[in-house]
Design an enzyme around this catalytic site. Structure first.
Site, PDB file in Angstrom:
ATOM      1  N   ARG A 106       0.842  -1.107   0.245  1.00 35.75           N
ATOM      2  CA  ARG A 106      -0.034   0.060   0.200  1.00 35.75           C
ATOM      3  C   ARG A 106       0.940   1.300  -0.073  1.00 35.75           C
ATOM      4  O   ARG A 106       1.998   1.324   0.567  1.00 35.75           O
ATOM      5  CB  ARG A 106      -0.747   0.184   1.199  1.00 35.75           C
ATOM      6  CG  ARG A 106      -1.814   1.155   1.347  1.00 35.75           C
ATOM      7  CD  ARG A 106      -2.855   1.186   0.584  1.00 35.75           C
ATOM      8  NE  ARG A 106      -4.049   1.888   1.027  1.00 35.75           N
ATOM      9  CZ  ARG A 106      -4.939   2.389  -0.105  1.00 35.75           C
ATOM     10  NH1 ARG A 106      -4.947   2.218  -1.226  1.00 35.75           N
ATOM     11  NH2 ARG A 106      -6.138   3.151   0.530  1.00 35.75           N
ATOM     12  N   THR A 382     -10.078   0.350  -9.407  1.00 39.50           N
ATOM     13  CA  THR A 382      -9.178  -0.685  -8.615  1.00 39.50           C
ATOM     14  C   THR A 382      -8.982  -1.588  -9.741  1.00 39.50           C
ATOM     15  O   THR A 382      -9.987  -1.703 -10.632  1.00 39.50           O
ATOM     16  CB  THR A 382      -9.602  -1.119  -7.213  1.00 39.50           C
ATOM     17  OG1 THR A 382     -10.003  -0.037  -6.624  1.00 39.50           O
ATOM     18  CG2 THR A 382      -8.584  -1.940  -6.814  1.00 39.50           C
ATOM     19  N   ASN A 402      -6.415   4.550  -6.918  1.00 37.83           N
ATOM     20  CA  ASN A 402      -7.513   5.275  -6.459  1.00 37.83           C
ATOM     21  C   ASN A 402      -8.639   5.865  -7.221  1.00 37.83           C
ATOM     22  O   ASN A 402      -9.567   4.959  -7.753  1.00 37.83           O
ATOM     23  CB  ASN A 402      -7.267   6.458  -5.352  1.00 37.83           C
ATOM     24  CG  ASN A 402      -8.373   6.780  -4.324  1.00 37.83           C
ATOM     25  OD1 ASN A 402      -9.114   5.726  -4.028  1.00 37.83           O
ATOM     26  ND2 ASN A 402      -8.526   7.975  -4.144  1.00 37.83           N
TER      27      ASN A 402
END
Length: 575
Positions: A106, A382, A402
């Site tokens: 992430r 996504t 995003n």
């Protein structure tokens, strides 16, 4: 032999029926766990034909699930720029033999990020600041994360895994309708930055479906990546180009941020659901926790006994999500989260939650209390891929920028777009983000923190049966994944039928049940409204890509009809 199914329903069904004789989990063929005679073969499901083909190519060459997953993800960075990425991040859930692990790559907040950086002098959100331009960009995790996944679990040489993506970028690929429509829909965003417009709006126009697209700068970046690994992007000229592009447009992303980034191997969220073992993503993703809470409450409510398409089932499903998404408000980076997976999946808490669900009436969301220690004594842009190899090793990866095309800025000389993941923080705690999610102080902006996510890459197994599953869809990711998984493990649907079925969604706030067309019969819809649910139509809930091994070794793959993704199966080589 390779079997590929493209986006027509007929060809999808044909691929889903292909049979691949597998040696199921028990033997593992990886760099970390060598095996004398690894088997070729496997299956790939992804959002784009070129990416699926890249994964199949690597499987056919003798690669394992990690090799194929990385090859597929890198190809998506070429052919699906609105979500596939080198300038973003994601999560992977892996199962090799009996070992289940998760990799967190992430994005993180840059070192110069501050708590109130997206607020004006009056403390109000600055419109667009966390969405458009490089101030919205977190530190990309994909270059280091995909390299680490291969380093730890891959079998083939790194350069062979990157090669299909290089070829797509260098030689070119055919623009599909989704890419053409996407660049047209987001032309205003792409046109804000001359660097981006030069590539994705050539001559001031979106590329036409069926045209040929070549990305020489991205090809050069991938070639350097193949030669030197993650450091080719996180250090040196490419990292310097990222910093220069960010500075030029008012961003705070620096080369030092890229050099300092590290992916993290984490223990998965593990739980049992309806006789199956399930492993999903832990914090900083909320997806695994929401999935575990959903299944835990539904089992306590004996959900499986109710009529499948009746109001009782839909009502109980929504009520569990109402509570799981309320708890999500407490979540964030594991270092600052207001609750842990262990606390939210504890039997006492799930008992408490389930006991307060009433079959006859909806609970207004503003009356649902979040987890606390006192009570206990919560994008469509996504992309997801699922891979399994001939030894039964499985990888589930979800990555994202995003918003579509991220912050809109392409890094000149590097050829990739930067994300706008900073909006996944609670840039103004208590106010909804891009996906309408209310978030709390635990997910506030802070230097080096990882922003909360909804991504839910998941692997489930029961004996010799294995399911690899996940979805894009922003806040709808956990609910889309949960519904397909329940279709499989509770109602016994065939894989493609489970993916095809219409879906619903609820996320605590707004207090609305979003329903796809045909998800609810008129009678069921009226019954839900009588119980106090507000219904609202929605065009789609997720876009699930899944592969499955059934008893006897039959391998199936399914692509969601809501998008143009593809599936493919490589049969094992025959001596």
């Amino acid at each position: 032999m390779i079997q590929i199914a493209f986006s027509t329903a007929k060809s999808r069904r044909a691929a889903a029926r292909q049979v691949c004789g597998l040696m199921l989990p028990g033997g593992v063929g990886t760099a970390a766990h060598p095996q004398a005679a690894p088997r070729t073969g496997g299956a790939v499901a992804s959002a784009a034909a070129g990416a699926t083909e890249a994964g199949l190519e690597v499987l056919r060459a003798g690669g394992n699930a990690a090799d194929a997953a990385v090859a597929t993800a890198l190809a998506l960075a070429v052919v699906r720029p609105r979500a596939g990425n080198l300038g973003g991040g994601g999560f992977a859930v892996t199962r090799f033999g009996d070992e289940v692990r998760t990799l967190d790559f992430r994005e993180t907040a840059p070192a110069e990020a501050t708590h109130d950086m997206y607020l004006d002098e009056q403390g109000e959100p600055r419109p667009g600041a966390s969405l458009i331009g490089p101030l919205a960009a977190g530190v990309p995790g994909s270059p280091s994360g995909l390299y680490e996944l291969h380093r730890e679990l891959g079998r083939l040489p790194w350069a062979e895994v990157v090669a299909p993506a290089i070829r797509l970028a260098r030689v070119g690929f055919t623009v599909d309708r989704r890419l053409a429509n996407g660049t047209r829909e987001y032309a205003e965003l792409l046109g804000r930055f001359p660097e981006t417009a030069a590539v994705w709006l050539p001559g001031g126009r979106s590329p036409e479906a069926g045209s040929r697209m070549r990305l020489p700068e991205l090809a050069a970046t991938l070639e350097a990546y193949a030669e030197r690994g993650a450091q080719a992007i996180t250090e040196g000229p490419i990292a310097a180009a990222v910093e220069l592009a960010a500075r030029r447009h008012g961003g705070i992303l620096r080369a030092a941020d890229l050099a300092a980034y590290r992916p993290v191997w984490r223990e998965p969220v593990r739980f049992e659901a309806f006789g199956w073992q399930v492993a999903s993503m832990p914090l900083p993703s909320s997806g695994g926790i929401i999935l575990g809470q959903t299944c835990g409450m539904l089992e306590r409510l004996e959900w499986a006994k109710f009529s499948r398409f009746g109001a009782d089932r839909f009502h109980l499903l929504v009520e569990t999500w109402r509570r799981a998404y309320a708890d999500r408000v407490l979540l964030g980076d594991p270092r600052t989260s207001g609750a842990s997976a262990a606390q939210l999946l504890a039997g006492e808490w799930l008992d408490f939650r389930a006991d307060r669900i009433r079959l006859a009436k909806a609970t207004p969301s503003d009356r649902v209390r979040k987890w606390s220690s006192e009570v206990a004594s919560e994008s469509p842009e996504t992309t997801h891929l699922s891979v399994m190899d001939g030894d039964g090793n499985a990888v589930s990866i979800t990555t994202t920028l995003n918003g579509a095309f991220g912050c809109g800025l392409l890094v000149p000389g590097a050829g990739f777009l930067l994300n706008n993941e900073m909006d996944d923080f609670a840039t103004a705690p208590g106010q909804p983000n891009y996906y309408g999610l209310i978030q709390g102080e635990a997910n506030s902006v802070g230097a080096g923190k990882r922003m909360l996510s909804s991504m839910t890459p998941t692997i489930a197994w029961r004996g010799r049966e294995v399911i690899v599953i996940g979805s894009p869809g922003g806040s709808k990711i956990p609910t889309a994944t949960a519904q397909v998984l329940l279709n499989l493990i509770v109602d016994g649907d065939e894989l493609q039928a489970a993916v095809d079925r219409a879906r619903v969604h609820h996320q605590w706030m707004p207090d609305v049940v979003f329903a796809e067309a045909n998800a609810l019969s008129p009678e069921t819809a009226k019954a839900l409204e009588r119980r106090g649910h507000e219904l609202r139509p929605v065009s789609g809930v997720g876009e699930v890509h899944s592969v499955r091994v059934e008893i006897g070794g039959e391998m199936r793959a399914a692509q969601d009809p809501r998008g143009p993704g593809t599936v493919g199966i490589v049969n094992p080589a025959v001596d």
